[in-house]
Design a protein around this motif. Structure first.
Motif, PDB file in Angstrom:
ATOM      1  N   THR A  65       0.831  -1.202   0.000  1.00  0.00           N
ATOM      2  CA  THR A  65       0.000   0.000   0.000  1.00  0.00           C
ATOM      3  C   THR A  65       0.861   1.245   0.000  1.00  0.00           C
ATOM      4  O   THR A  65       0.366   2.321  -0.246  1.00  0.00           O
ATOM      5  CB  THR A  65      -0.921   0.062   1.222  1.00  0.00           C
ATOM      6  OG1 THR A  65      -0.134   0.058   2.416  1.00  0.00           O
ATOM      7  CG2 THR A  65      -1.897  -1.090   1.227  1.00  0.00           C
ATOM      8  N   TRP A  66       2.152   1.090   0.258  1.00  0.00           N
ATOM      9  CA  TRP A  66       3.006   2.268   0.358  1.00  0.00           C
ATOM     10  C   TRP A  66       4.439   1.905   0.069  1.00  0.00           C
ATOM     11  O   TRP A  66       4.947   0.911   0.553  1.00  0.00           O
ATOM     12  CB  TRP A  66       2.907   2.874   1.747  1.00  0.00           C
ATOM     13  CG  TRP A  66       3.729   4.102   1.927  1.00  0.00           C
ATOM     14  CD1 TRP A  66       3.425   5.354   1.468  1.00  0.00           C
ATOM     15  CD2 TRP A  66       4.973   4.219   2.619  1.00  0.00           C
ATOM     16  NE1 TRP A  66       4.401   6.234   1.827  1.00  0.00           N
ATOM     17  CE2 TRP A  66       5.372   5.572   2.547  1.00  0.00           C
ATOM     18  CE3 TRP A  66       5.796   3.317   3.277  1.00  0.00           C
ATOM     19  CZ2 TRP A  66       6.545   6.036   3.112  1.00  0.00           C
ATOM     20  CZ3 TRP A  66       6.964   3.778   3.848  1.00  0.00           C
ATOM     21  CH2 TRP A  66       7.320   5.133   3.760  1.00  0.00           C
ATOM     22  N   GLN A  70       6.091   7.416  -2.307  1.00  0.00           N
ATOM     23  CA  GLN A  70       5.047   7.235  -3.318  1.00  0.00           C
ATOM     24  C   GLN A  70       3.641   7.386  -2.769  1.00  0.00           C
ATOM     25  O   GLN A  70       2.675   7.150  -3.466  1.00  0.00           O
ATOM     26  CB  GLN A  70       5.186   5.864  -3.979  1.00  0.00           C
ATOM     27  CG  GLN A  70       6.461   5.730  -4.776  1.00  0.00           C
ATOM     28  CD  GLN A  70       6.557   4.384  -5.450  1.00  0.00           C
ATOM     29  OE1 GLN A  70       5.705   3.533  -5.303  1.00  0.00           O
ATOM     30  NE2 GLN A  70       7.623   4.170  -6.194  1.00  0.00           N
ATOM     31  N   GLY A  71       3.490   7.754  -1.496  1.00  0.00           N
ATOM     32  CA  GLY A  71       2.151   7.910  -0.939  1.00  0.00           C
ATOM     33  C   GLY A  71       1.526   6.587  -0.564  1.00  0.00           C
ATOM     34  O   GLY A  71       2.167   5.548  -0.622  1.00  0.00           O
ATOM     35  N   SER A  72       0.278   6.642  -0.183  1.00  0.00           N
ATOM     36  CA  SER A  72      -0.378   5.446   0.302  1.00  0.00           C
ATOM     37  C   SER A  72      -1.882   5.598   0.233  1.00  0.00           C
ATOM     38  O   SER A  72      -2.431   6.664   0.487  1.00  0.00           O
ATOM     39  CB  SER A  72       0.032   5.190   1.751  1.00  0.00           C
ATOM     40  OG  SER A  72      -0.772   4.197   2.330  1.00  0.00           O
ATOM     41  N   CYS A  73      -2.562   4.503  -0.063  1.00  0.00           N
ATOM     42  CA  CYS A  73      -4.018   4.530   0.005  1.00  0.00           C
ATOM     43  C   CYS A  73      -4.452   4.527   1.473  1.00  0.00           C
ATOM     44  O   CYS A  73      -5.610   4.770   1.779  1.00  0.00           O
ATOM     45  CB  CYS A  73      -4.612   3.333  -0.733  1.00  0.00           C
ATOM     46  SG  CYS A  73      -4.197   1.739  -0.025  1.00  0.00           S
ATOM     47  N   ALA A  74      -3.530   4.247   2.377  1.00  0.00           N
ATOM     48  CA  ALA A  74      -3.850   4.207   3.801  1.00  0.00           C
ATOM     49  C   ALA A  74      -3.411   5.488   4.513  1.00  0.00           C
ATOM     50  O   ALA A  74      -3.413   5.553   5.722  1.00  0.00           O
ATOM     51  CB  ALA A  74      -3.169   2.999   4.448  1.00  0.00           C
ATOM     52  N   ASP A  83       0.739   4.247   6.687  1.00  0.00           N
ATOM     53  CA  ASP A  83       0.541   2.941   7.297  1.00  0.00           C
ATOM     54  C   ASP A  83       0.910   1.876   6.273  1.00  0.00           C
ATOM     55  O   ASP A  83       0.044   1.376   5.564  1.00  0.00           O
ATOM     56  CB  ASP A  83      -0.916   2.817   7.734  1.00  0.00           C
ATOM     57  CG  ASP A  83      -1.211   1.515   8.450  1.00  0.00           C
ATOM     58  OD1 ASP A  83      -0.252   0.843   8.892  1.00  0.00           O
ATOM     59  OD2 ASP A  83      -2.384   1.156   8.559  1.00  0.00           O
ATOM     60  N   PRO A  84       2.206   1.541   6.160  1.00  0.00           N
ATOM     61  CA  PRO A  84       2.602   0.602   5.103  1.00  0.00           C
ATOM     62  C   PRO A  84       2.114  -0.820   5.371  1.00  0.00           C
ATOM     63  O   PRO A  84       2.142  -1.298   6.499  1.00  0.00           O
ATOM     64  CB  PRO A  84       4.125   0.666   5.123  1.00  0.00           C
ATOM     65  CG  PRO A  84       4.466   1.112   6.494  1.00  0.00           C
ATOM     66  CD  PRO A  84       3.326   1.987   6.952  1.00  0.00           C
TER      67      PRO A  84
END
Length: 133
Positions: A65-66, A70-74, A83-84
Motif C-alpha cells: 500500500t506504500w 510514493q504515498g499510500s491509500c492508507a 501505514d505501510p
C-alpha cells in the motif's frame, strides 16, 4: 450427524461468537504457512517487484500500500505517517470456473526453493479442513 454438528456450530457462532476447530495437522500447517509468509516478505524488493499483483490479471502476487515517497491509500493528508502494508495474494488455480479462479504468481524456484510446493501442500490442509467443517 451432520445436522446436529451444523446446529452446534451455528449456536456457537451465533450465541458465543466463536468456536475452536481441532483437526489433526491444521495447527502445524498454520505454523508452516506463517514461516513461508516471513520468507516471502523478507525477499529483496527486486524479487517482490518481479511478482507484483499489478502484473496479474487476477491480482495475484505481491502488493504494497506504500513505498517510500510514493504515498499510500492508507494515508490521509495531515494525519501522521503512512501505514505501510504488504501482502502476498494467492488463490484457487486450475480450471477457469469463475473470475476468482486463475493462475498465481510465484517467487522463482531459484530464490525460494520448494516454496510453491510447500505452500500448496499446507493450503490443501486448510481447504480440507474447510470442506470437513
Amino acid at each position: 450427524d451432520r445436522a446436529s454438528a451444523a446446529a452446534s456450530l451455528d449456536a456457537a457462532a451465533t450465541d458465543v461468537g466463536f468456536f475452536y476447530v481441532s483437526i489433526p495437522g491444521l495447527a502445524e500447517a498454520g505454523d508452516r504457512l506463517l514461516a513461508r509468509c516471513r520468507e516471502v516478505h523478507a525477499l529483496p524488493q527486486a524479487e517482490k517487484d518481479s511478482v507484483m499483483s499489478s502484473k496479474s490479471t487476477h491480482h495475484r502476487g505481491f502488493s504494497q500500500t506504500w513505498k517510500s515517497g510514493q504515498g499510500s491509500c492508507a494515508m490521509r493528508p495531515g494525519e501522521g505517517p503512512p501505514d505501510p502494508k504488504e501482502a502476498f495474494v494467492l488463490g484457487s488455480e486450475g480450471e477457469d470456473l469463475s473470475p476468482m479462479h486463475g493462475p498465481n504468481q510465484w517467487p522463482s524456484e531459484e530464490v525460494l526453493p520448494g516454496w510453491r510446493d510447500a505452500v500448496q501442500e499446507d493450503r490443501d490442509v486448510f481447504l480440507g479442513a474447510a470442506r470437513a467443517i
